[in-house]
Design a protein around this motif. Sequence first.
Motif, PDB file in Angstrom:
ATOM      1  N   ASP A 113       0.811  -1.222   0.000  1.00  0.00           N
ATOM      2  CA  ASP A 113       0.000   0.000   0.000  1.00  0.00           C
ATOM      3  C   ASP A 113       0.841   1.268   0.000  1.00  0.00           C
ATOM      4  O   ASP A 113       0.314   2.372   0.060  1.00  0.00           O
ATOM      5  CB  ASP A 113      -0.953   0.008   1.200  1.00  0.00           C
ATOM      6  CG  ASP A 113      -0.218   0.006   2.535  1.00  0.00           C
ATOM      7  OD1 ASP A 113       1.032   0.044   2.538  1.00  0.00           O
ATOM      8  OD2 ASP A 113      -0.888  -0.043   3.571  1.00  0.00           O
ATOM      9  N   GLY A 135      -6.226   0.167  10.438  1.00  0.00           N
ATOM     10  CA  GLY A 135      -7.616  -0.014  10.056  1.00  0.00           C
ATOM     11  C   GLY A 135      -8.177   1.223   9.382  1.00  0.00           C
ATOM     12  O   GLY A 135      -7.519   2.266   9.283  1.00  0.00           O
ATOM     13  N   LEU A 136      -9.434   1.121   8.916  1.00  0.00           N
ATOM     14  CA  LEU A 136     -10.054   2.230   8.203  1.00  0.00           C
ATOM     15  C   LEU A 136     -10.189   3.467   9.090  1.00  0.00           C
ATOM     16  O   LEU A 136      -9.966   4.590   8.636  1.00  0.00           O
ATOM     17  CB  LEU A 136     -11.426   1.796   7.686  1.00  0.00           C
ATOM     18  CG  LEU A 136     -11.426   0.688   6.614  1.00  0.00           C
ATOM     19  CD1 LEU A 136     -12.855   0.368   6.200  1.00  0.00           C
ATOM     20  CD2 LEU A 136     -10.595   1.083   5.419  1.00  0.00           C
ATOM     21  N   LEU A 137     -10.537   3.255  10.354  1.00  0.00           N
ATOM     22  CA  LEU A 137     -10.677   4.399  11.258  1.00  0.00           C
ATOM     23  C   LEU A 137      -9.343   5.089  11.492  1.00  0.00           C
ATOM     24  O   LEU A 137      -9.267   6.320  11.565  1.00  0.00           O
ATOM     25  CB  LEU A 137     -11.287   3.944  12.591  1.00  0.00           C
ATOM     26  CG  LEU A 137     -12.779   3.580  12.576  1.00  0.00           C
ATOM     27  CD1 LEU A 137     -13.227   3.107  13.943  1.00  0.00           C
ATOM     28  CD2 LEU A 137     -13.615   4.780  12.124  1.00  0.00           C
ATOM     29  N   VAL A 139      -6.770   5.146   9.398  1.00  0.00           N
ATOM     30  CA  VAL A 139      -6.421   5.865   8.174  1.00  0.00           C
ATOM     31  C   VAL A 139      -7.210   7.170   8.085  1.00  0.00           C
ATOM     32  O   VAL A 139      -6.658   8.243   7.820  1.00  0.00           O
ATOM     33  CB  VAL A 139      -6.687   4.985   6.931  1.00  0.00           C
ATOM     34  CG1 VAL A 139      -6.520   5.805   5.649  1.00  0.00           C
ATOM     35  CG2 VAL A 139      -5.745   3.793   6.913  1.00  0.00           C
ATOM     36  N   ALA A 140      -8.522   7.093   8.321  1.00  0.00           N
ATOM     37  CA  ALA A 140      -9.363   8.283   8.250  1.00  0.00           C
ATOM     38  C   ALA A 140      -8.926   9.334   9.268  1.00  0.00           C
ATOM     39  O   ALA A 140      -8.792  10.518   8.936  1.00  0.00           O
ATOM     40  CB  ALA A 140     -10.829   7.904   8.476  1.00  0.00           C
ATOM     41  N   ASP A 262      -6.358   2.320   0.364  1.00  0.00           N
ATOM     42  CA  ASP A 262      -7.445   3.162   0.873  1.00  0.00           C
ATOM     43  C   ASP A 262      -7.349   4.579   0.320  1.00  0.00           C
ATOM     44  O   ASP A 262      -7.547   5.553   1.050  1.00  0.00           O
ATOM     45  CB  ASP A 262      -7.417   3.195   2.405  1.00  0.00           C
ATOM     46  CG  ASP A 262      -7.577   1.824   3.028  1.00  0.00           C
ATOM     47  OD1 ASP A 262      -8.571   1.163   2.710  1.00  0.00           O
ATOM     48  OD2 ASP A 262      -6.701   1.417   3.812  1.00  0.00           O
ATOM     49  N   LEU A 265     -10.649   6.770   0.655  1.00  0.00           N
ATOM     50  CA  LEU A 265     -10.876   7.150   2.053  1.00  0.00           C
ATOM     51  C   LEU A 265      -9.893   8.227   2.487  1.00  0.00           C
ATOM     52  O   LEU A 265     -10.272   9.199   3.167  1.00  0.00           O
ATOM     53  CB  LEU A 265     -10.750   5.921   2.960  1.00  0.00           C
ATOM     54  CG  LEU A 265     -10.873   6.183   4.464  1.00  0.00           C
ATOM     55  CD1 LEU A 265     -12.247   6.743   4.805  1.00  0.00           C
ATOM     56  CD2 LEU A 265     -10.596   4.905   5.262  1.00  0.00           C
ATOM     57  N   SER A 269     -10.940  11.951   3.623  1.00  0.00           N
ATOM     58  CA  SER A 269     -10.598  12.370   4.992  1.00  0.00           C
ATOM     59  C   SER A 269      -9.735  13.622   4.979  1.00  0.00           C
ATOM     60  O   SER A 269      -9.910  14.521   5.817  1.00  0.00           O
ATOM     61  CB  SER A 269      -9.866  11.229   5.709  1.00  0.00           C
ATOM     62  OG  SER A 269     -10.661  10.069   5.764  1.00  0.00           O
TER      63      SER A 269
END
Length: 330
Positions: A113, A135-137, A139-140, A262, A265, A269
């Motif tokens: 990535d 995780g997605l949170l 990264v955001a 991601d 995202l 963000s």
Amino acid sequence: MQLAVQLALLLVPLAASAHESRPAYLALQETTPGQFSVLWRTPVLAGMRLPVILQLPDRVKNLKDPVVSELADSLVERRWVDAGPGGLAGERIQFGGLQLTITDVLVRVQMRDGTVSTTLVTPSRPWIEIAAAPGLLAVAGAYVLHGIEHILFGFDHLLFVLALILIVRSRRILLWTITAFTFAHSITLSLATLGVVHVPGPPVEAMIALSIALLACEIVRMQHGHLSLTSRWPWIVAFTFGLLHGFGFASALTEIGLPQADIPLALFSFNIGVEIGQLIFIGVVLGVLACAKRISVPAMITRGALPIANYAIGSVAAFWFIERLAGFAS
């Protein structure tokens, strides 16, 4: 005598390792999901290799035989391994024998990535645990903070927003104007970051400074009673210049880097963070103006405050424009 010679031969590697201070080096690069290319370099002193053994997790399998190259000062081993569907996230890599030396190991891990981490492993802790992918949170949250930091420390963007506040007197129109600015820079930010559009950075930075200077001129025209496109339809001007500012945001985001898994995202963000930063700045400015109205200040000072602020904005913007223009022209 034979016993002494044998003992001396056994002590040579230990002596070499005890006085070896050059670090060993391990590079892991994920080539396909779960598969890595491995480069393991250990120093060589007086013809003796540093007695440190690379110990990968048991479930890691070689895809083909390792290749070893002997250099003048080091021994380089290349491997191609398969760590399974889960990859190396959360796994521990150990360096056997490192605790008996005074040598460190520099470890560089590059994931698919695009994330890169560098760690120094010491004899007191002769192992490294590969961090799991965020995780997605996570990264955001990280890119929202990047967006807030960029706008709050991007003084040219803040001066542009301040000039818009001084031009637009209506709070409702100001809301539409800032929304148009945000929507516009979101478009060019996404296009530039994804590589769809490429615009050189230095000319963009110069034009951003020029956009601030032009707004300062418009404020002066308004003070003298002249109506213009900016005073009548400020959201159109904000949208037009917002397209330009988006390229400036893109250059900052490119320096930070995007997680390849991601990207949507991260882009969203970052834009949210920029918007939050703008709203914080606008709230502070409007709060200061509201407090100034409640304080009894002599009329002469209030009449002179706006022209001083405007000329200060214009002077700084003109300086930036000349400086940036000279920078890329040379």
